[in-house]
Design an enzyme around this catalytic site. Structure first.
Site, PDB file in Angstrom:
ATOM      1  N   ILE A  29       0.711  -1.214  -0.042  1.00 12.77           N
ATOM      2  CA  ILE A  29       0.088   0.302   0.172  1.00 12.77           C
ATOM      3  C   ILE A  29       0.915   1.159   0.107  1.00 12.77           C
ATOM      4  O   ILE A  29       0.249   2.474   0.077  1.00 12.77           O
ATOM      5  CB  ILE A  29      -1.119  -0.085   1.239  1.00 12.77           C
ATOM      6  CG1 ILE A  29      -0.203  -0.106   2.618  1.00 12.77           C
ATOM      7  CG2 ILE A  29      -1.932  -1.193   1.150  1.00 12.77           C
ATOM      8  CD1 ILE A  29      -0.985   0.179   3.816  1.00 12.77           C
ATOM      9  N   GLY A  30       2.321   1.146   0.042  1.00 11.11           N
ATOM     10  CA  GLY A  30       2.976   2.120   0.010  1.00 11.11           C
ATOM     11  C   GLY A  30       4.652   1.813  -0.157  1.00 11.11           C
ATOM     12  O   GLY A  30       5.071   0.814   0.172  1.00 11.11           O
ATOM     13  N   LYS A  31       5.312   3.004  -0.112  1.00 13.03           N
ATOM     14  CA  LYS A  31       6.759   2.708  -0.030  1.00 13.03           C
ATOM     15  C   LYS A  31       7.325   4.151   0.377  1.00 13.03           C
ATOM     16  O   LYS A  31       7.217   5.149   0.177  1.00 13.03           O
ATOM     17  CB  LYS A  31       7.231   2.579  -1.500  1.00 13.03           C
ATOM     18  CG  LYS A  31       8.674   2.211  -1.842  1.00 13.03           C
ATOM     19  CD  LYS A  31       8.952   1.952  -3.334  1.00 13.03           C
ATOM     20  CE  LYS A  31      10.725   1.705  -3.450  1.00 13.03           C
ATOM     21  NZ  LYS A  31      10.859   1.250  -4.754  1.00 13.03           N
ATOM     22  N   GLY A  33      11.271   5.628   2.626  1.00 11.80           N
ATOM     23  CA  GLY A  33      12.749   5.695   2.530  1.00 11.80           C
ATOM     24  C   GLY A  33      13.216   4.275   3.098  1.00 11.80           C
ATOM     25  O   GLY A  33      14.265   3.758   3.023  1.00 11.80           O
ATOM     26  N   PHE A  34      12.624   3.759   4.068  1.00 13.31           N
ATOM     27  CA  PHE A  34      12.820   2.417   4.824  1.00 13.31           C
ATOM     28  C   PHE A  34      12.626   1.153   3.974  1.00 13.31           C
ATOM     29  O   PHE A  34      13.173   0.150   4.163  1.00 13.31           O
ATOM     30  CB  PHE A  34      11.965   2.147   6.028  1.00 13.31           C
ATOM     31  CG  PHE A  34      12.703   3.186   7.012  1.00 13.31           C
ATOM     32  CD1 PHE A  34      14.046   3.023   7.563  1.00 13.31           C
ATOM     33  CD2 PHE A  34      12.019   4.034   7.852  1.00 13.31           C
ATOM     34  CE1 PHE A  34      14.526   3.975   8.530  1.00 13.31           C
ATOM     35  CE2 PHE A  34      12.406   4.971   8.886  1.00 13.31           C
ATOM     36  CZ  PHE A  34      13.782   4.692   9.006  1.00 13.31           C
ATOM     37  N   GLY A  35      11.317   1.092   3.215  1.00 11.39           N
ATOM     38  CA  GLY A  35      11.071  -0.137   2.392  1.00 11.39           C
ATOM     39  C   GLY A  35       9.461   0.043   2.170  1.00 11.39           C
ATOM     40  O   GLY A  35       9.025   1.141   2.098  1.00 11.39           O
ATOM     41  N   VAL A  37       5.271  -0.732   2.512  1.00  8.42           N
ATOM     42  CA  VAL A  37       4.325  -0.852   3.524  1.00  8.42           C
ATOM     43  C   VAL A  37       3.170  -1.713   3.370  1.00  8.42           C
ATOM     44  O   VAL A  37       2.939  -1.663   1.776  1.00  8.42           O
ATOM     45  CB  VAL A  37       3.929   0.501   3.926  1.00  8.42           C
ATOM     46  CG1 VAL A  37       2.810   0.395   5.007  1.00  8.42           C
ATOM     47  CG2 VAL A  37       4.891   1.593   4.126  1.00  8.42           C
ATOM     48  N   ASP A 151      10.212  15.934   8.619  1.00  2.00           N
ATOM     49  CA  ASP A 151      10.082  15.636   7.325  1.00  2.00           C
ATOM     50  C   ASP A 151       8.484  15.881   7.006  1.00  2.00           C
ATOM     51  O   ASP A 151       7.595  14.918   6.704  1.00  2.00           O
ATOM     52  CB  ASP A 151      10.277  14.058   6.839  1.00  2.00           C
ATOM     53  CG  ASP A 151      10.332  13.819   5.471  1.00  2.00           C
ATOM     54  OD1 ASP A 151      10.436  14.644   4.702  1.00  2.00           O
ATOM     55  OD2 ASP A 151      10.388  12.743   5.112  1.00  2.00           O
TER      56      ASP A 151
END
Length: 337
Positions: A29-31, A33-35, A37, A151
């Site tokens: 469902i998302g992306k 900076g960490f990886g 989602v 951020d």
């Protein structure tokens, strides 16, 4: 601030539990900076978002765990709640409440028309701005030590299906000392277009850095433009400079998102434009605090509601207006602060 009761607070998940929750990491469902989602459901059916750190992530374990640490100690209606985490030798994951309305950037870009999502009205945009401001004010004023988000952007403001707004993505959040209220960082922080210009020369972040970023969010809400705009000459300019230029030519109307231009209180919009430009002053000390921003947004919201009520009395057709006004109870929002 009172601590919310959360039955899952600080819950530690095993990796195999996350595989079950997310149906083997099936629904992305998302992306960030960490990886990636993923969408998931707990055993009792509660929907969650599961953020997994990818091996290729440029952000280290320390930053990933910092997000868990910060979220474990912040509790506010307008901050995304951490339900639990997963940490073993190979995997790092965070489990959040699921926000079924997506993020603000997506909604401003047009949302999901197939699901009946319509452009956000000025009243809805103001309410989202105010709720996001409450979350940020809480980080600055009520946390000990205070926290700088670093951020703040439309992508990190998540929405419920009822358009309740919550700040998310605390991976770069910094604690700062109460004396200096700054944090020196040599690591990248923030997002181009939203990042405090003072940071480029000083490498220092402060609560006023968040205020600058929030000012950019306000301008994006008003204009429907991106934080970085292609101007008439094909050059990329920051939205704050673009707005200054339009205002110097006397074009307030041309600033307003075309989708709401004919149906918004222009006095209220002007007030928020002025507030946003104060937030985006180049020198941090010239910017307002988030408490002052909240007060300015409250006043602007009151102006809209008064204008709508006057309009409904004049036309004697208050059915639609009443529904809109009812959806924004100023006193109720103020009490949630």
């Amino acid at each position: 601030a009172t601590r919310a009761t959360n039955p899952f607070e600080n819950r530690r998940f095993k990796y195999k539990e996350l595989k079950v929750i997310t149906h083997d990491f099936k629904n992305i469902i998302g992306k960030g900076g960490f990886g990636l989602v993923y969408f998931g459901k707990l055993q009792d059916g509660i929907p969650v978002a599961v953020k997994m750190r990818s091996e290729s992530s440029k952000r280290g374990n320390a930053e990933f765990l910092a997000e868990a640490r910060h979220l474990a100690r912040v509790h506010h209606k307008n901050l995304v709640s951490l339900i639990g985490y997963c940490k073993n030798r190979k995997h790092l994951g965070l489990v959040y409440e699921f926000m079924d309305g997506g993020n603000l950037e997506h909604r401003l870009r047009g949302g999901d028309v197939s699901h009946g999502e319509t452009p956000l009205t000025w009243l809805q945009r103001l309410k989202i701005a105010l709720e996001s401001a409450y979350g940020l004010e809480y980080l600055h004023r009520s946390c000990r030590p205070p926290l700088i988000h670093t951020d703040v952007k439309t992508q990190n403001i998540l929405l419920t299906s009822n358009l309740e707004a919550k700040l998310s993505d605390f991976g770069l959040t910094r604690a700062f000392s109460s004396e200096s209220k700054t944090h020196t960082s040599t690591r990248p922080a923030g997002t181009i277009g939203y990042l405090d210009p003072e940071y480029y020369t000083t490498s220092r972040l402060s609560e006023k850095s968040d205020v600058y970023s929030f000012g950019i969010v306000l301008l994006v809400l008003i204009t429907g433009q991106s934080a970085i705009i292609d101007d008439d000459d094909g050059e990329k300019v920051n939205i704050a400079n673009w707005v200054h230029e339009r205002l110097s030519e006397g074009y307030l109307d041309r600033l307003i998102d075309l989708r709401i231009r004919g149906d918004c209180d222009h006095n209220s919009v002007r007030k928020v434009v002025d507030l946003a430009l104060q937030c985006t002053q180049h020198v941090g000390r010239d910017r307002p605090t988030m408490t002052e921003v909240v007060e300015g947004l409250m006043e602007s919201l009151q102006m809209v509601l008064c204008s709508m009520q006057s309009s409904s009395i004049e036309t004697s057709d208050d059915s639609g207006v009443a529904a809109d006004v009812q959806s924004v109870d100023v006193l109720e929002i103020e009490e949630a602060r």
